[in-house]
Design an enzyme around this catalytic site. Sequence first.
Site, PDB file in Angstrom:
ATOM      1  N   GLU A 145       1.516  -1.270  -8.001  1.00  0.00           N
ATOM      2  CA  GLU A 145       2.595  -0.362  -8.377  1.00  0.00           C
ATOM      3  C   GLU A 145       2.154   1.092  -8.330  1.00  0.00           C
ATOM      4  O   GLU A 145       2.960   1.989  -8.056  1.00  0.00           O
ATOM      5  CB  GLU A 145       3.132  -0.716  -9.769  1.00  0.00           C
ATOM      6  N   HIS A 186       3.148   6.961  -3.259  1.00  0.00           N
ATOM      7  CA  HIS A 186       4.074   7.208  -2.157  1.00  0.00           C
ATOM      8  C   HIS A 186       5.154   8.202  -2.582  1.00  0.00           C
ATOM      9  O   HIS A 186       5.589   9.041  -1.790  1.00  0.00           O
ATOM     10  CB  HIS A 186       4.693   5.881  -1.729  1.00  0.00           C
TER      11      HIS A 186
END
Length: 711
Positions: free
Chosen positions: A496, A502
């Site tokens: 995660e 990202h």
Amino acid sequence: MNKLINAFILTGVVLSSCSSGDQKSDSMNPFFEDYHTPFEVPPFDKIKNEHFAPGLKEGISLHQEEIDAIVNNAESPTFANTIEAMENSGELLSKVSTVFGNLNSANTSDELQGIARDMAPELSKHSDNINLNEQLFERVKDVWDNKDNLDLSPEQHKLLEKRYKSFVRNGANLNEKDKEKLREINSKLSVLSLQFGQNVLAETNAFKLFIDNEADLSGLPQELRDVAFQDAELAGEEEKYLFTLQNPSVMPFLQYADNRDLRRQMWEAYKNRGDQGTDKDNNEILIEIANLRLQKANLLGYATHADYVLEESMAKNPQNVQQLLNQLWTPALEKAKQERDEMQAMIAAEGKDFQLAPWDWRYYEEKLRVQKFDLDEQEVKPYFALDKVQEGVFMVVNKLWGLTFSEIKDIPTYHPEAKAYEVKEADGNHLGVLYMDFHPRASKRGGAWMTSYRPQKTVNGERKAPVISIVCNFSKPTGNVPALLTFDEVTTFFHEFGHALHGLLSNVQYRSLAGTSVPRDFVELPSQIMENWATEPVVMKQYAFHYQTGEVIPDALIEKLQNSGTFGQGFGTTEYLAASFLDMDYHSRTTPIEVGAAEFEKASMNNIGMINEIIPRYRSTYFQHIFSGGYSSGYYSYIWSGVLDTDAFQAFKETELFNQEKALAFRREILERGGTDEPMNMYVNFRGAEPKIDALLKKRGLDQVAVDRTK
């Protein structure tokens, strides 16, 4: 903006009419003014449920006014007055809906679910009003048709392409009769998908197994007993132990409980969620969802829903997905059969004569792990205290990209368990804000995910920093014992965090292209590559310390973990692939489903030769990824990205684990770029070549199985 609207529908974002009683809340609504908070995060301490309906109503009204202004602009369509104008519209709607959707997933309530359930069609209608606006599409098409004469940057071209394709794929070219059909389908899907997810949450929360006989706790680790005792007290049951269908409870129960009847009871409850003939039953809902998706795909000119979805993916079509799944299925199933036979032999050696059943698998797998590798997962957990694992994640990210994380105390949070961190670049510049929320509760849906409260974008040449959140359901602390993670939970944390990076490292012009705005089968690359660092011995020694003694994890224990690295991959890969096949079967049909979900699922599993001792990772009635989570025709994405991440990690293994040149290239070519280019182009720019499957097969221990099958 349309992608945001669709996401809001999936997470239960809705619109409600204002009554006369809303006037007071309107004037005090925190959504109607700038956020005067640290880093402009949402003022969770001021936001109340009563603010969402008027906020969404005003947001949808303003958004429609902005769209009307674009349509009525007397000037000829340009990239600026049409595409960028659309991109910058809907700020208030985005602001309110993002908070609502995230809270409805991470800290929901009956009131929030009621708003979502009752009003979802209104947001669907607003989305269709934009997607099916002929005059708006004419302006977009005009810009698209003249794109070669506009001197657009690559990112501007990508935004234009995305906007144009979005209109076409959402029905802009349909006749009026078919547009009305599409509106009806979209409205139904918005409600059904929402209802599916709410039913799963209700069914998960409803089951409670109370144990008051100490003998029935045989085999269960003390830590799990302590949590169960604490949970029973909170539920008002003194001197009892409570076990639930939350993963940190049900999975270790199945893994360790000696009482076979209780294991079966837990397993049956887990696998029958949404399939019990109650008002929370999902059987008819999911069939209707699948059939409506087929109708929609046909209306839009596609043979199947899978063809529609995969057109915009790396895979491009269902045939390529099936090819990958089939390539992995044979060795995975063979390995699972080998694992089954070993466990059946162990049952016989114990003098028992029953056949291995699904509720026995994790129990005997754990016994087999201890027998073959002298490795008990409970021996490992004391070295994986949550706070130390978090330090390990921070350390890896710091070594790769120089990022630092500082907890922010004086900042609003949406729940007392959620903590916020300021993320800074190596030079001290602000990068973004990260919320982390780790433990299960009744108000939180299951699983683990990353989301954002504000995606990154660029305004007047200045980077607008993102606000990102990761939400998990990890084992809870008890008494004086901190939260101790299983190794699977450790890798989930790293996973995660990769998604979070990202979002945090995104550096694009337009929010529609920021961060995770990429195809499903590419979005898992940044997350899954991070898992690789979690398992490296040199990394583990920097975060795995015994929570009592402070001792670093011994080399002997690391060696056991490595030796058992491919253990259980037959089961893990097979149950995952089975769910992927099931997803594709639901969505690759050219005719409506006319049988019940149970019969359909059984036929799907028979078709691939699934063994009776394993069920798909998600049975149809609680398969939230595909029926309420946006992964329809996309659950294969994890294995597709698995090919990418194992191949990409070789770039570091071939040089050095914290190779700065490779890390910078991965950041610049993938993490920063969001959806500004085709995924394969970005991957090749980083790696120098397209990925190969070899590294994935080796990592999962399936390479040798494949060889053995040819003998």
